[in-house]
Design an enzyme around this catalytic site. Structure first.
Site, PDB file in Angstrom:
ATOM      1  N   TYR A  61      50.476  51.434   6.649  1.00 50.12           N
ATOM      2  CA  TYR A  61      50.982  51.679   5.306  1.00 50.12           C
ATOM      3  C   TYR A  61      50.729  50.451   4.449  1.00 50.12           C
ATOM      4  CZ  TYR A  61      53.577  55.482   7.613  1.00 50.12           C
ATOM      5  OH  TYR A  61      53.941  56.584   8.345  1.00 50.12           O
ATOM      6  N   HIS A 128      50.822  55.853  16.722  1.00 44.62           N
ATOM      7  CA  HIS A 128      50.772  56.626  15.487  1.00 44.62           C
ATOM      8  C   HIS A 128      49.914  57.892  15.613  1.00 44.62           C
ATOM      9  CE1 HIS A 128      51.023  56.000  10.836  1.00 44.62           C
ATOM     10  NE2 HIS A 128      51.257  57.245  11.172  1.00 44.62           N
ATOM     11  N   ARG A 211      56.241  67.288   1.710  1.00 46.33           N
ATOM     12  CA  ARG A 211      55.561  66.329   0.833  1.00 46.33           C
ATOM     13  C   ARG A 211      55.925  66.524  -0.637  1.00 46.33           C
ATOM     14  NH1 ARG A 211      52.475  63.624   4.218  1.00 46.33           N
ATOM     15  NH2 ARG A 211      51.699  64.666   6.087  1.00 46.33           N
ATOM     16  N   SER A 215      61.011  69.921  -3.208  1.00 42.39           N
ATOM     17  CA  SER A 215      61.848  69.253  -4.201  1.00 42.39           C
ATOM     18  C   SER A 215      61.574  69.782  -5.604  1.00 42.39           C
ATOM     19  CB  SER A 215      61.602  67.742  -4.193  1.00 42.39           C
ATOM     20  OG  SER A 215      61.940  67.170  -2.960  1.00 42.39           O
TER      21      SER A 215
END
Length: 344
Positions: A61, A128, A211, A215
């Site tokens: 990240y 990961h 993702r 929302s």
């Protein structure tokens, strides 16, 4: 009155975490430009002080910048309050994703993460992605050594198939498997999740709000920058977007009837999947963090769960494009065959 964030046992090896975690990826990468450091430190510290103590990051990240950010946020006595998870095994060169499970690489990644986070140990260390050129036993052997040396406390896998989980668990107990799971994304339910439960492995859920779709619906696309990788995700493509938005509106209507937001309803659906499940919704805003915590107070009946499942069964579009490595195509060679090839 603020919603209380409880505690849970993650897996059967002794790790205890908050019942909801915080995914920190979007603060630094993949969802557009990095966000202001001071603001993100405020979000992280607000989360911890609210009881959300399970923090999730990775060396990829940024790369690296998200771990540095978390390291700064944990200064001043915060380290002792959190369960810190990070990951190794993925890097990008010229925009191409490389998966490396070589023992020397895993060790170098761990040492790098410890320095960037500025900690003495990592609570939960994930592979990961799975390197398909090596037997999983080879990668696990090095992770086991890191546990024995006290550099990591518990081992996790991310995007691992049922067979890979079994083989890895035979080398050293796996504490948690991280996977994508939401009302919209259900592909792990057939084999991966039952395998985790059979073996006593905790389930850490990333992207529990699909993702951002759960929302804001289709409007989430309007807020995506040109560098936001979600623009390539099939679920968000024009041929699927309007159809999925109509389903989102049904979720939103149900949320209104229950007196919560659509995102709280969707997150509550994940929380209702079992006491071995810990979602780690990501956010870069304190308001959204508080909304996510509020989902813990949303109770769903059997009938409401069934209604949400019926809506979710109609979703169109996959969670990744074909270029992304997931558990579906990451089987590794057997240890015996690999030894024969490498000693010939």
């Amino acid at each position: 009155m603020a919603t209380r964030v409880g505690r849970m046992r993650l897996g059967s090896e002794g790790l205890e975490v908050s019942t909801q975690g915080l995914g920190c990826m979007s603060m630094s990468s993949f969802y557009g430009s990095p966000k202001p450091e001071a603001e993100m430190i405020d979000v992280i510290r607000r989360a911890v002080n609210s009881g959300v103590t399970f923090l999730d990051t990775s060396d990829v990240y940024g790369p690296h910048t998200n771990e540095i950010l978390i390291g700064k946020a944990l200064k001043g006595g915060m380290r002792e309050k959190v369960e810190l998870a990070t990951k190794c095994g993925v890097n990008y060169e010229n925009g191409k994703m490389n998966i490396v499970g070589d023992p020397a690489y895993i060790r170098a990644c761990c040492e790098g993460s410890l320095k960037r986070l500025d900690v003495d140990y990592i609570d939960l260390y994930y592979l990961h992605r799975i390197d398909t050129t090596l037997p999983i036993e080879v990668s696990m052997g090095e992770l086991k050594k890191l546990v024995e040396e006290g550099k990591i406390k518990y081992i996790g896998l991310s995007e691992a198939s049922a067979s890979t989980i079994r083989r890895a668990h035979a080398v050293h107990p796996i504490t948690a498997v991280q996977l994508e799971w939401s009302m919209w994304i259900r592909d792990a339910e057939e084999e991966v999740i039952p395998t985790c439960r059979e073996l006593g492995i905790g389930i850490v859920v990333y992207s529990p709000l699909a993702r951002g779709f759960l929302s804001s619906g289709a409007k989430v696309v309007d807020y995506m920058s040109d560098t936001d990788f979600r623009k390539s995700v099939p679920m968000f493509q024009p041929e699927n977007l309007e159809h999925n938005h109509e389903l989102f509106e049904r979720v939103k209507d149900m949320a209104t009837r229950k007196g919560c937001t659509a995102s709280q309803l969707a997150l509550a659906w994940v929380h209702h999947q079992g006491n071995d499940v810990c979602p780690i919704p990501g956010t870069t805003r304190i308001h959204n963090l508080e909304q996510n915590i509020g989902a813990l107070a949303v109770m769903l009946t059997v009938e409401e769960m069934a209604e949400l499942d019926e809506i979710a069964s109609l979703v169109k579009g996959d969670r990744y494009g074909p270029e992304m490595a997931t558990w579906r195509h990451e089987e590794t060679p057997s240890l015996s065959s690999w030894k024969v090839i490498n000693t010939a």
